[in-house]
Design a protein around this motif. Structure first.
Motif, PDB file in Angstrom:
ATOM      1  N   ARG A 193      58.469 -20.299 -42.995  1.00  0.00           N
ATOM      2  CA  ARG A 193      59.775 -20.464 -43.623  1.00  0.00           C
ATOM      3  C   ARG A 193      60.597 -19.186 -43.507  1.00  0.00           C
ATOM      4  O   ARG A 193      61.811 -19.239 -43.293  1.00  0.00           O
ATOM      5  CB  ARG A 193      59.598 -20.848 -45.093  1.00  0.00           C
ATOM      6  CG  ARG A 193      60.905 -21.202 -45.787  1.00  0.00           C
ATOM      7  CD  ARG A 193      60.672 -21.579 -47.225  1.00  0.00           C
ATOM      8  NE  ARG A 193      61.922 -21.894 -47.891  1.00  0.00           N
ATOM      9  CZ  ARG A 193      62.023 -22.142 -49.195  1.00  0.00           C
ATOM     10  NH1 ARG A 193      60.928 -22.131 -49.958  1.00  0.00           N
ATOM     11  NH2 ARG A 193      63.185 -22.415 -49.725  1.00  0.00           N
ATOM     12  N   GLU A 194      59.955 -18.043 -43.660  1.00  0.00           N
ATOM     13  CA  GLU A 194      60.654 -16.770 -43.492  1.00  0.00           C
ATOM     14  C   GLU A 194      61.245 -16.669 -42.090  1.00  0.00           C
ATOM     15  O   GLU A 194      62.376 -16.213 -41.913  1.00  0.00           O
ATOM     16  CB  GLU A 194      59.691 -15.608 -43.733  1.00  0.00           C
ATOM     17  CG  GLU A 194      59.333 -15.381 -45.192  1.00  0.00           C
ATOM     18  CD  GLU A 194      58.422 -14.190 -45.369  1.00  0.00           C
ATOM     19  OE1 GLU A 194      58.013 -13.591 -44.336  1.00  0.00           O
ATOM     20  OE2 GLU A 194      58.082 -13.851 -46.506  1.00  0.00           O
ATOM     21  N   PHE A 195      60.452 -17.082 -41.090  1.00  0.00           N
ATOM     22  CA  PHE A 195      60.932 -17.024 -39.708  1.00  0.00           C
ATOM     23  C   PHE A 195      62.143 -17.932 -39.515  1.00  0.00           C
ATOM     24  O   PHE A 195      63.130 -17.545 -38.877  1.00  0.00           O
ATOM     25  CB  PHE A 195      59.807 -17.426 -38.755  1.00  0.00           C
ATOM     26  CG  PHE A 195      60.253 -17.557 -37.323  1.00  0.00           C
ATOM     27  CD1 PHE A 195      60.443 -16.430 -36.539  1.00  0.00           C
ATOM     28  CD2 PHE A 195      60.501 -18.810 -36.771  1.00  0.00           C
ATOM     29  CE1 PHE A 195      60.863 -16.550 -35.223  1.00  0.00           C
ATOM     30  CE2 PHE A 195      60.922 -18.932 -35.453  1.00  0.00           C
ATOM     31  CZ  PHE A 195      61.098 -17.798 -34.679  1.00  0.00           C
ATOM     32  N   LEU A 196      62.083 -19.143 -40.062  1.00  0.00           N
ATOM     33  CA  LEU A 196      63.187 -20.082 -39.903  1.00  0.00           C
ATOM     34  C   LEU A 196      64.448 -19.573 -40.590  1.00  0.00           C
ATOM     35  O   LEU A 196      65.558 -19.696 -40.048  1.00  0.00           O
ATOM     36  CB  LEU A 196      62.791 -21.449 -40.461  1.00  0.00           C
ATOM     37  CG  LEU A 196      61.723 -22.222 -39.670  1.00  0.00           C
ATOM     38  CD1 LEU A 196      61.391 -23.544 -40.364  1.00  0.00           C
ATOM     39  CD2 LEU A 196      62.193 -22.466 -38.243  1.00  0.00           C
ATOM     40  N   LEU A 197      64.293 -18.996 -41.787  1.00  0.00           N
ATOM     41  CA  LEU A 197      65.461 -18.458 -42.485  1.00  0.00           C
ATOM     42  C   LEU A 197      66.051 -17.265 -41.732  1.00  0.00           C
ATOM     43  O   LEU A 197      67.279 -17.115 -41.652  1.00  0.00           O
ATOM     44  CB  LEU A 197      65.070 -18.047 -43.912  1.00  0.00           C
ATOM     45  CG  LEU A 197      64.769 -19.190 -44.880  1.00  0.00           C
ATOM     46  CD1 LEU A 197      64.268 -18.658 -46.210  1.00  0.00           C
ATOM     47  CD2 LEU A 197      66.007 -20.057 -45.098  1.00  0.00           C
ATOM     48  N   GLY A 198      65.182 -16.417 -41.194  1.00  0.00           N
ATOM     49  CA  GLY A 198      65.674 -15.300 -40.401  1.00  0.00           C
ATOM     50  C   GLY A 198      66.406 -15.769 -39.156  1.00  0.00           C
ATOM     51  O   GLY A 198      67.455 -15.228 -38.789  1.00  0.00           O
ATOM     52  N   LEU A 199      65.867 -16.809 -38.503  1.00  0.00           N
ATOM     53  CA  LEU A 199      66.521 -17.368 -37.320  1.00  0.00           C
ATOM     54  C   LEU A 199      67.869 -17.976 -37.686  1.00  0.00           C
ATOM     55  O   LEU A 199      68.859 -17.814 -36.948  1.00  0.00           O
ATOM     56  CB  LEU A 199      65.616 -18.418 -36.685  1.00  0.00           C
ATOM     57  CG  LEU A 199      66.141 -19.099 -35.409  1.00  0.00           C
ATOM     58  CD1 LEU A 199      66.368 -18.062 -34.314  1.00  0.00           C
ATOM     59  CD2 LEU A 199      65.165 -20.177 -34.945  1.00  0.00           C
ATOM     60  N   LEU A 200      67.922 -18.659 -38.832  1.00  0.00           N
ATOM     61  CA  LEU A 200      69.176 -19.245 -39.280  1.00  0.00           C
ATOM     62  C   LEU A 200      70.225 -18.167 -39.530  1.00  0.00           C
ATOM     63  O   LEU A 200      71.397 -18.308 -39.142  1.00  0.00           O
ATOM     64  CB  LEU A 200      68.943 -20.065 -40.554  1.00  0.00           C
ATOM     65  CG  LEU A 200      70.190 -20.688 -41.204  1.00  0.00           C
ATOM     66  CD1 LEU A 200      70.857 -21.666 -40.240  1.00  0.00           C
ATOM     67  CD2 LEU A 200      69.816 -21.382 -42.509  1.00  0.00           C
ATOM     68  N   GLY A 201      69.819 -17.065 -40.180  1.00  0.00           N
ATOM     69  CA  GLY A 201      70.754 -15.969 -40.420  1.00  0.00           C
ATOM     70  C   GLY A 201      71.278 -15.367 -39.133  1.00  0.00           C
ATOM     71  O   GLY A 201      72.469 -15.066 -39.008  1.00  0.00           O
ATOM     72  N   ALA A 202      70.386 -15.208 -38.132  1.00  0.00           N
ATOM     73  CA  ALA A 202      70.812 -14.658 -36.841  1.00  0.00           C
ATOM     74  C   ALA A 202      71.798 -15.597 -36.153  1.00  0.00           C
ATOM     75  O   ALA A 202      72.799 -15.153 -35.567  1.00  0.00           O
ATOM     76  CB  ALA A 202      69.590 -14.411 -35.955  1.00  0.00           C
ATOM     77  N   LEU A 203      71.536 -16.904 -36.215  1.00  0.00           N
ATOM     78  CA  LEU A 203      72.438 -17.874 -35.586  1.00  0.00           C
ATOM     79  C   LEU A 203      73.800 -17.895 -36.270  1.00  0.00           C
ATOM     80  O   LEU A 203      74.839 -18.014 -35.602  1.00  0.00           O
ATOM     81  CB  LEU A 203      71.805 -19.271 -35.624  1.00  0.00           C
ATOM     82  CG  LEU A 203      70.582 -19.467 -34.714  1.00  0.00           C
ATOM     83  CD1 LEU A 203      69.974 -20.853 -34.935  1.00  0.00           C
ATOM     84  CD2 LEU A 203      70.953 -19.270 -33.255  1.00  0.00           C
ATOM     85  N   LEU A 204      73.797 -17.761 -37.591  1.00  0.00           N
ATOM     86  CA  LEU A 204      75.081 -17.728 -38.310  1.00  0.00           C
ATOM     87  C   LEU A 204      75.883 -16.486 -37.935  1.00  0.00           C
ATOM     88  O   LEU A 204      77.107 -16.566 -37.731  1.00  0.00           O
ATOM     89  CB  LEU A 204      74.827 -17.767 -39.826  1.00  0.00           C
ATOM     90  CG  LEU A 204      74.317 -19.101 -40.390  1.00  0.00           C
ATOM     91  CD1 LEU A 204      73.992 -18.956 -41.872  1.00  0.00           C
ATOM     92  CD2 LEU A 204      75.350 -20.206 -40.171  1.00  0.00           C
ATOM     93  N   ALA A 205      75.214 -15.342 -37.847  1.00  0.00           N
ATOM     94  CA  ALA A 205      75.912 -14.112 -37.451  1.00  0.00           C
ATOM     95  C   ALA A 205      76.433 -14.226 -36.024  1.00  0.00           C
ATOM     96  O   ALA A 205      77.568 -13.815 -35.722  1.00  0.00           O
ATOM     97  CB  ALA A 205      74.961 -12.922 -37.572  1.00  0.00           C
ATOM     98  N   PHE A 206      75.621 -14.806 -35.140  1.00  0.00           N
ATOM     99  CA  PHE A 206      76.043 -15.005 -33.749  1.00  0.00           C
ATOM    100  C   PHE A 206      77.271 -15.918 -33.694  1.00  0.00           C
ATOM    101  O   PHE A 206      78.249 -15.636 -32.992  1.00  0.00           O
ATOM    102  CB  PHE A 206      74.890 -15.623 -32.951  1.00  0.00           C
ATOM    103  CG  PHE A 206      75.213 -15.877 -31.507  1.00  0.00           C
ATOM    104  CD1 PHE A 206      75.012 -14.895 -30.554  1.00  0.00           C
ATOM    105  CD2 PHE A 206      75.717 -17.110 -31.100  1.00  0.00           C
ATOM    106  CE1 PHE A 206      75.306 -15.127 -29.213  1.00  0.00           C
ATOM    107  CE2 PHE A 206      76.009 -17.353 -29.766  1.00  0.00           C
ATOM    108  CZ  PHE A 206      75.805 -16.359 -28.821  1.00  0.00           C
ATOM    109  N   GLY A 207      77.216 -17.017 -34.453  1.00  0.00           N
ATOM    110  CA  GLY A 207      78.337 -17.950 -34.455  1.00  0.00           C
ATOM    111  C   GLY A 207      79.605 -17.330 -35.014  1.00  0.00           C
ATOM    112  O   GLY A 207      80.705 -17.579 -34.507  1.00  0.00           O
TER     113      GLY A 207
END
Length: 270
Positions: A5-19
């Motif tokens: 879950r930590e990995f998925l949340l971190g990935l989500l944060g990176a995608l939001l920043a990228f977007g």
């Protein structure tokens, strides 16, 4: 929270920043010469993986990083054990340590360059200086956290000071040392890139970023170099965290909630 879950949340944060970066650039809020689209930066960073000269520069930076971090550990661990085990020595050098610790390594670039010249020796020295402190203070603190009952038991059976150090204190301090090394690894990478960037010598990642600043429309290359620096830091931290969890899993399961991870943060603030 599970690691998955930590990995998925971190990935989500990176995608939001990228977007967000992509949207701001594509909408024309900021000129592309100042902030190119994130997709363009990412494509450029991927293409750099096929550039032999660039990869050689990254290798130069990583070599200086490894040498500086290794030198810092070779100095900090024995010194930390000495200061933690001999209060008189710790009291004698405390003023010197507190004087040297706040000095920023980048401010020492002119002095070290004057003494050692423009080369790898200067970069390694500055990296080692900046990386020494978290390992040193975590070692001293970890030595103070070792089980006093275990030490008294060995002494009761006739074991000397060195035997107590090797059998109890050093194994008990090892998780704290590992946490200090993990913190210092990030600091060492920052100094490796910053020293190259500010001093202007060498062939590393920092030199690539510095040269990109002067090129026409070089913002994309600058950001691509920053992406590489960030990825390197992420990989290094991930490897060290994995090794720390595997080697010292028992230290993360203490019922009192303590452990080297919490102490590592204290060392970072120090």
């Amino acid at each position: 929270m599970s690691r998955h879950r930590e990995f998925l949340l971190g990935l989500l944060g990176a995608l939001l920043a990228f977007g967000a970066c992509e949207g701001v650039a594509r909408a024309g809020v900021v000129r592309h010469s100042y902030l190119p689209p994130a997709s363009d930066v990412l494509v450029r960073a991927v293409r750099l993986a096929g550039d032999r000269a660039f990869l050689d520069g990254v290798g130069v930076t990583l070599r200086a990083w490894a040498l500086g971090l290794g030198l810092a550990c070779l100095i900090a661990v024995p010194l930390g054990l000495l200061l933690g085990a001999v209060p008189v020595v710790e009291a004698a050098v405390r003023a010197i340590v507190e004087f040297l610790r706040p000095l920023p390594s980048v401010a020492l670039i002119p002095l070290v360059s004057l003494l050692l010249g423009a080369g790898t020796g200067t970069e390694v020295t500055l990296i080692a200086y900046a990386s020494l402190w978290p390992v040193l203070f975590n070692t001293v603190h970890g030595l103070g956290e070792t089980d006093p009952l275990a030490k008294d038991t060995l002494r009761a059976f006739g074991f000397g000071r060195l035997a107590v150090l090797l059998r109890v204190e050093l194994p008990g301090t090892a998780p704290f040392i590992a946490a200090g090394v993990r913190i210092s690894a990030a600091i060492a990478l920052i100094l490796a890139v910053a020293t190259e960037l500010l001093s202007g010598f060498g062939d590393g990642l920092g030199i690539f970023i510095a040269q990109a600043q002067t090129a026409p429309d070089g913002t994309r290359d600058v950001l691509a170099g920053v992406v590489w620096a960030g990825v390197l830091g992420l990989v290094v931290n991930g490897v060290l965290v994995g090794a720390e969890r595997r080697l010292f899993a028992w230290s993360h399961e203490r019922p009192d909630g303590g452990g080297p991870t919490a102490r590592g943060r204290e060392g970072e603030r120090a």
